[in-house]
Design an enzyme around this catalytic site. Structure first.
Site, PDB file in Angstrom:
ATOM      1  N   GLY A 117     -15.723  17.711   5.326  1.00  0.00           N
ATOM      2  CA  GLY A 117     -14.850  17.874   6.551  1.00  0.00           C
ATOM      3  C   GLY A 117     -14.275  18.682   7.339  1.00  0.00           C
ATOM      4  N   ASN A 118     -15.642  19.276   8.143  1.00  0.00           N
ATOM      5  CA  ASN A 118     -15.432  18.625   9.337  1.00  0.00           C
ATOM      6  C   ASN A 118     -15.246  17.653  10.461  1.00  0.00           C
ATOM      7  OD1 ASN A 118     -17.913  17.989   9.465  1.00  0.00           O
ATOM      8  ND2 ASN A 118     -18.597  19.818  11.558  1.00  0.00           N
ATOM      9  N   LYS A 157     -13.507  23.148 -10.951  1.00  0.00           N
ATOM     10  CA  LYS A 157     -13.663  22.344  -9.519  1.00  0.00           C
ATOM     11  C   LYS A 157     -12.058  22.974  -9.592  1.00  0.00           C
ATOM     12  CE  LYS A 157     -13.984  19.739  -5.585  1.00  0.00           C
ATOM     13  NZ  LYS A 157     -14.184  20.890  -4.792  1.00  0.00           N
ATOM     14  N   LYS A 169     -18.081  13.731  -3.123  1.00  0.00           N
ATOM     15  CA  LYS A 169     -18.000  12.229  -2.412  1.00  0.00           C
ATOM     16  C   LYS A 169     -19.496  11.667  -1.997  1.00  0.00           C
ATOM     17  CE  LYS A 169     -18.802  14.480   2.156  1.00  0.00           C
ATOM     18  NZ  LYS A 169     -19.294  15.685   2.324  1.00  0.00           N
ATOM     19  N   LYS A 173     -25.943  17.221  -1.761  1.00  0.00           N
ATOM     20  CA  LYS A 173     -25.972  16.644  -0.800  1.00  0.00           C
ATOM     21  C   LYS A 173     -27.706  15.808   0.052  1.00  0.00           C
ATOM     22  CE  LYS A 173     -22.779  18.670   2.360  1.00  0.00           C
ATOM     23  NZ  LYS A 173     -21.831  17.758   1.998  1.00  0.00           N
TER      24      LYS A 173
HETATM   25  P1  ADP Z   1     -18.767  19.072   3.924  1.00  0.00           P
HETATM   26  O1  ADP Z   1     -17.664  19.545   4.012  1.00  0.00           O
HETATM   27  O2  ADP Z   1     -19.697  18.518   4.752  1.00  0.00           O
HETATM   28  O3  ADP Z   1     -19.018  18.433   2.386  1.00  0.00           O
HETATM   29  P2  ADP Z   1     -19.927  21.743   2.298  1.00  0.00           P
HETATM   30  O4  ADP Z   1     -19.421  23.248   2.962  1.00  0.00           O
HETATM   31  O5  ADP Z   1     -19.714  20.858   1.635  1.00  0.00           O
HETATM   32  O6  ADP Z   1     -19.547  20.603   3.594  1.00  0.00           O
HETATM   33  O7  ADP Z   1     -21.288  21.789   2.778  1.00  0.00           O
HETATM   34  C1  ADP Z   1     -21.711  22.403   3.647  1.00  0.00           C
HETATM   35  C2  ADP Z   1     -22.447  23.336   4.445  1.00  0.00           C
HETATM   36  O8  ADP Z   1     -23.813  23.875   3.504  1.00  0.00           O
HETATM   37  C3  ADP Z   1     -22.728  24.107   5.451  1.00  0.00           C
HETATM   38  O9  ADP Z   1     -21.837  24.039   6.296  1.00  0.00           O
HETATM   39  C4  ADP Z   1     -23.989  25.171   5.130  1.00  0.00           C
HETATM   40  O10 ADP Z   1     -22.626  26.517   5.655  1.00  0.00           O
HETATM   41  C5  ADP Z   1     -24.025  25.172   3.734  1.00  0.00           C
HETATM   42  N1  ADP Z   1     -25.299  25.231   3.486  1.00  0.00           N
HETATM   43  C6  ADP Z   1     -25.682  25.748   2.155  1.00  0.00           C
HETATM   44  N2  ADP Z   1     -27.080  25.588   1.572  1.00  0.00           N
HETATM   45  C7  ADP Z   1     -27.582  25.273   3.326  1.00  0.00           C
HETATM   46  C8  ADP Z   1     -29.428  24.902   3.608  1.00  0.00           C
HETATM   47  N3  ADP Z   1     -30.234  25.742   2.781  1.00  0.00           N
HETATM   48  N4  ADP Z   1     -29.133  24.581   4.729  1.00  0.00           N
HETATM   49  C9  ADP Z   1     -27.950  23.997   5.819  1.00  0.00           C
HETATM   50  N5  ADP Z   1     -26.941  24.380   5.396  1.00  0.00           N
HETATM   51  C10 ADP Z   1     -26.637  25.184   3.819  1.00  0.00           C
HETATM   52 MG    MG Z   2     -18.938  19.143   0.390  1.00  0.00          MG
END
Ligand code: ADP
Ligand code: MG
Length: 313
Positions: A11-12, A128, A213, A275
């Protein structure tokens, strides 16, 4: 030596609205062209949460304001629109950055359909939330009229919830491979892909679902025989005890270690968990394959082994 890299943008990399996206893609393009300049072959995928939400809401408003004229827009069509809109901004930003660096390379977005299994248990329990908030009355009407599943969302009202089935295969995979082989930078599987399932004959029908994704990018990386899957997100590394006083950032993870940590609940479902799951599946899919999870701005350093969390056997 140049690698074939699939990069999943979070997203960022795209921002939350139109002006934000236009600004964000410039930074995103720089990070990607840095890797291209180093000789890597890049195939991109991206998320679409805010964008598909915006499109879905706009289409919903049209139907609501003039039900005689507009019929409900299927979610699969909203995903297709988001791929077009995001692909447009990414193509433009990449084109400009490549030309600024005198790199002659085309960029193309593939509207990508991803096949899901109609009997995926996810369809039985949609989780979702998407689209606009509704009152109880509006929500009840959507359930009655359109067969939506709705849920109360954290005291803020009611929202439609849809299924998030697992991606099985990418319909346009051969086109993606051909375009990459021709030297193009390809943008594919946006928003996890347009979810479809096979019906009669060769017909593919859009499914009322959104595919994660990170999982779709994992399938894409395997099906284009990538060396590396890079998941660019809002954190530089994956952590255990995330957000707690004993938080520990991880430089490397084996699939086995990742499984132990997943079992202990270190990665939040819906954000970091998919992820890590995608990274583990890719790292296990063939010898020599690795995945990297890091910040957009750190992509180059991550590929050079200087930062990020690397998942490999
Ligand atoms: P994206 O849009 O890149 O998919 P998400 O918000 O879905 O981003 O996922 C990334 C987020 O996951 C990070 O910004 C962080 O706040 C969160 N997060 C949750 N658990 C963890 C973890 N164990 N280590 C690092 N980040 C984590
Ligand atoms: Mg995400």
């Amino acid at each position: 030596m140049g690698k074939r890299i699939v990069i999943a943008l979070g997203g960022n990399a795209l921002g939350n609205n139109l002006p934000e996206q236009m600004t964000a893609v410039r930074q995103t393009a720089k990070a990607i062209v840095d890797l291209i300049q180093e000789g890597h072959e890049v195939i991109l995928s991206h998320g679409n949460g805010p964008q598909v939400g915006m499109i879905q809401k706009a289409m919903q408003e049209l139907t609501r304001s003039d039900p005689e004229k507009y019929i409900p827009c299927p979610l699969s069509v909203c995903v297709a629109m988001s791929q077009g809109y995001i692909g447009y901004d990414l193509q433009n930003a990449l084109r400009e950055e490549l030309l600024d660096r005198d790199i002659q390379k085309g960029v193309a977005t593939v509207l990508t359909q991803v096949e899901v299994d109609r009997s995926d248990p996810a369809f039985q329990s949609p989780t979702k939330p998407i689209g606009a908030f509704m009152t109880k009355e509006e929500a009840d009407r959507m359930v009655a009229e359109r067969g939506y599943t709705v849920m109360e969302d954290a005291g803020r009202g009611y929202r439609r919830v849809v299924a998030s089935p697992k991606p099985k295969s990418i319909v346009e995979i051969q086109s993606i491979r051909d375009m990459a082989a021709a030297g193009l930078v390809v943008v594919a599987c946006g928003g996890g892909g347009i979810p479809v399932y096979a019906t009669q004959g060769h017909h593919l029908k859009g499914a009322p679902a959104v595919i994660d994704k990170d999982f779709a990018s994992c399938v894409l990386a395997q099906q284009v025989q990538a060396d590396t899957l890079i998941i660019l997100t809002a954190v530089e590394k994956v952590a255990i005890n995330f957000g707690k006083p004993d938080q520990k950032w991880l430089d490397t993870l084996t699939p086995e270690e990742a499984e132990v940590y997943m079992g202990q609940g270190h990665f939040a479902p819906g954000s970091m968990l998919p992820k890590v799951q995608a990274a583990v599946e890719f790292a296990r899919s063939a010898p020599g394959r690795s995945a990297l999870i890091t910040l957009l701005e750190k992509a180059k350093d991550g590929v050079a082994g200087k930062t990020g969390t690397v998942i490999r056997q």
